[in-house]
Every structure is written in C-alpha cells, then in structure tokens.
Design a protein around this motif. Sequence first.
Motif, PDB file in Angstrom:
ATOM      1  N   SER A  71      -6.763  30.756  -4.054  1.00  0.00           N
ATOM      2  CA  SER A  71      -7.848  30.301  -3.184  1.00  0.00           C
ATOM      3  C   SER A  71      -7.776  30.973  -1.822  1.00  0.00           C
ATOM      4  CB  SER A  71      -7.782  28.777  -3.021  1.00  0.00           C
ATOM      5  OG  SER A  71      -8.750  28.311  -2.108  1.00  0.00           O
ATOM      6  N   ASP A  74      -8.884  34.633  -2.246  1.00  0.00           N
ATOM      7  CA  ASP A  74     -10.306  34.743  -2.564  1.00  0.00           C
ATOM      8  C   ASP A  74     -11.162  34.416  -1.340  1.00  0.00           C
ATOM      9  OD1 ASP A  74     -12.361  35.162  -4.650  1.00  0.00           O
ATOM     10  OD2 ASP A  74     -12.844  33.078  -4.263  1.00  0.00           O
ATOM     11  N   ASN A  75     -10.801  33.342  -0.630  1.00  0.00           N
ATOM     12  CA  ASN A  75     -11.562  32.976   0.567  1.00  0.00           C
ATOM     13  C   ASN A  75     -11.523  34.078   1.614  1.00  0.00           C
ATOM     14  OD1 ASN A  75     -12.135  30.525  -0.594  1.00  0.00           O
ATOM     15  ND2 ASN A  75     -11.179  29.287   0.992  1.00  0.00           N
ATOM     16  N   LYS A  78     -13.737  37.053   0.510  1.00  0.00           N
ATOM     17  CA  LYS A  78     -15.171  36.802   0.608  1.00  0.00           C
ATOM     18  C   LYS A  78     -15.639  36.729   2.051  1.00  0.00           C
ATOM     19  CE  LYS A  78     -15.766  34.358  -3.780  1.00  0.00           C
ATOM     20  NZ  LYS A  78     -15.903  33.051  -4.446  1.00  0.00           N
ATOM     21  N   LEU A  79     -14.918  35.987   2.871  1.00  0.00           N
ATOM     22  CA  LEU A  79     -15.379  35.743   4.229  1.00  0.00           C
ATOM     23  C   LEU A  79     -15.193  36.960   5.137  1.00  0.00           C
ATOM     24  CD1 LEU A  79     -14.241  32.035   4.666  1.00  0.00           C
ATOM     25  CD2 LEU A  79     -16.474  32.931   3.982  1.00  0.00           C
ATOM     26  N   SER A  99     -19.663  25.268   1.709  1.00  0.00           N
ATOM     27  CA  SER A  99     -18.221  25.535   1.729  1.00  0.00           C
ATOM     28  C   SER A  99     -17.818  26.585   2.755  1.00  0.00           C
ATOM     29  CB  SER A  99     -17.754  25.953   0.334  1.00  0.00           C
ATOM     30  OG  SER A  99     -18.451  27.094  -0.124  1.00  0.00           O
ATOM     31  N   ALA A 100     -18.609  27.640   2.916  1.00  0.00           N
ATOM     32  CA  ALA A 100     -18.242  28.701   3.859  1.00  0.00           C
ATOM     33  C   ALA A 100     -18.285  28.203   5.299  1.00  0.00           C
ATOM     34  CB  ALA A 100     -19.158  29.903   3.691  1.00  0.00           C
ATOM     35  N   ALA A 103     -15.020  25.479   5.497  1.00  0.00           N
ATOM     36  CA  ALA A 103     -13.622  25.834   5.221  1.00  0.00           C
ATOM     37  C   ALA A 103     -12.793  25.926   6.492  1.00  0.00           C
ATOM     38  CB  ALA A 103     -13.559  27.156   4.446  1.00  0.00           C
ATOM     39  N   PRO A 114     -11.838  25.920  -1.297  1.00  0.00           N
ATOM     40  CA  PRO A 114     -12.341  27.095  -2.009  1.00  0.00           C
ATOM     41  C   PRO A 114     -13.817  27.365  -1.697  1.00  0.00           C
ATOM     42  CG  PRO A 114     -11.063  25.704  -3.482  1.00  0.00           C
ATOM     43  CD  PRO A 114     -11.232  24.938  -2.212  1.00  0.00           C
ATOM     44  N   VAL A 115     -14.134  28.626  -1.488  1.00  0.00           N
ATOM     45  CA  VAL A 115     -15.509  29.055  -1.226  1.00  0.00           C
ATOM     46  C   VAL A 115     -15.996  29.781  -2.474  1.00  0.00           C
ATOM     47  CG1 VAL A 115     -17.017  30.480   0.215  1.00  0.00           C
ATOM     48  CG2 VAL A 115     -15.095  29.225   1.258  1.00  0.00           C
ATOM     49  N   THR A 159     -19.135  38.181  -4.888  1.00  0.00           N
ATOM     50  CA  THR A 159     -19.595  37.060  -4.083  1.00  0.00           C
ATOM     51  C   THR A 159     -21.076  36.829  -4.319  1.00  0.00           C
ATOM     52  OG1 THR A 159     -17.982  37.629  -2.366  1.00  0.00           O
ATOM     53  CG2 THR A 159     -19.766  36.129  -1.746  1.00  0.00           C
TER      54      THR A 159
END
Length: 323
Positions: A71, A74-75, A78-79, A99-100, A103, A114-115, A159
């Motif tokens: 997690s 992955d976060n 993505k971010l 979620s984004a 977080a 998790p996003v 994503t």
Amino acid sequence: MPLSLLDTFRVLASFDPPRGALKGAPWDEYVDWAIAQGLAPLAAYNLEYRLGPTAAPEWARDRLLAVYQGSVNDNVMKLVNFKQVVDELQGRKLVLMGSAAFAEALYPHIGFRPVLELQLLMRRMDVDGFAGFLSNHEFRPDSVPAHSGATKVVTDGRTSVSLYSDILGPQRREQALGIIDRAKPMKVYGPSLFRADLEDSVLLVCLEHARQGYDVPWLSFIDLRELVTGAKWMGGVYSRPLDIPALLARAAEWRVERALYTSLSIVARLFPEAAAEATAALPPLRRATRELLDRTVVGPISTPGQTSALRGLERVRRLLTGQ
C-alpha cells in the motif's frame, strides 16, 4: 472471553490502540476480512509498532505487513506521478475527492489509506479539456463503465482517474458548483488542485455510500469517523469541529438527509468514541424513517463479516438518495 470480529476491528482501526487488548482475537476470520475491507495497512502498523510482536500470530502479522508495504509503495507511486502531471497546471479549479484527498489529511501515515483511484470534481466545461491534458501524459479513456456517475474515466494502465461534473445529478448543478467554490487549495499538487470543504466531504462520502448500496469497504467508515471527529491526530484542513447547521442545510439541499443519517448511525455503532459527534450531526428524520433505516441498513451493515448484499438493493439506493 474471546474477542469478537467487531472488537478486533475496533482495536486495529484505532490510531491509538490499547496494549493487551487482542487476547483471544479471531485471527483466522479477521485477516482475510480485513484485507478485503482495505483495513490491512493500518492493522499491520498497529501490530508492528503499537501493540508489539506478541499481539498476533506471526503468520497474521506477515500477511498484513505485506499488504501494508504494498500500500505504501502503490500510494507513493500514484500520488507522486499525479503530482508530476498536474503540478504546473494553471488556471483550473479541480477538486480532489475521496481516498487521495484523505490519505494525507486524515491518516497519520499516507500508507494507512490505500488509494485505489483518483476522483476529481470540476466544472462540466473543464472535463474534456482536462481529459485532453491527461492524454498528453499517456492517460486514455478507460474501457470499464464510469464509476458512480463519473462524466469520464481515464487511465494510464496503473492509475484510474474519474472525472466528475454533475456529481449531485443534473437537477443540482448549482449545488455541485458550490462544492467547487468552497474547496480549499491543495498547494502540494500545484495551483489548480483543491480539496472539498469538511462538510462537503462528509456529505460526499455519505452519498457514495448510498449510491453503492452500502456495499463499500469498511475503510470508508474510518474516513467518515475522522471527518466527523475533526481529524484530531492531524492538525490540518479537516481538524476542526463540524459546522452542523451548514452540514444539515446542505444535506437538505442535496436531498441526502437519509444517507447522512444512515452513514453517521453506522459510524456511531462501529466507533463508540465517535458516537457523540456522529449523533449530534444526525438530520431530523421522521421516526418511521429512522426505524426503517436502522432495521434495514444500519443494523446489517454494522455487522462485520456479513457477505450477503442488502435485500432490495435498488430500493435502498432510491430511498437513501431521495430518488
């Protein structure tokens, strides 16, 4: 006395879990369920760094920790990638939701939440332009159906990004524009990114719950818990008491009073420490409506481990979203 699944959830969903509280926990039942509900990262951190290595069997800690590590990676991927894409975008007002946005604003560590996708609200006239901007960064139209009424969904293969305009439906475009007008800057993502105001964020979470017929991961109820209680651990944009008159007025304008009642009632049942704040924000529904929602939705959804869908799911959705 052995702990129930709900007791175990409450301990491991806390940002300050009490030591020695997991004796007799149902690990065989909890671990798979927690992973499916998005709860594994926070649970893993609590077991490794808050409760100590003897709080759970090694196999349970190993499985949860693997999800936590995944997690975090992955976060961040993505971010950080998203920030690189939008950091220099000028002249837009795009509202990052879900979620984004939560977080790093609601959770002490970005890896706890998790996003799975990015959700953005914008004016209708900006949807095609922003989708075109993303196409310059390898984002293409997604082949899956639009999520929960999204105007457009794009993906770069890693994503998924859902773009919303009429998030409250075509009859409430003015109220949706109000969400954009009230949004607060997210300077970390550049001058064009904003996040929804606290009261709007509460209502958007409740609306999402209702539209999904409450078939949502339990992690979403932690989101709502932290919003309702003022993100006390963070000292950030959501760290203030709810403006309850504003919340209830907007709920009436959006026609989501039933969804607000239902989601807050679930939070009050799941988290005794948040019950006072959640109950104080309940909208004044008729007694018969409250009893119906308590019996048909709040009670069943507040029971962990339940795998069957709510009966009459479409009827429940219509009831909760005022359709």
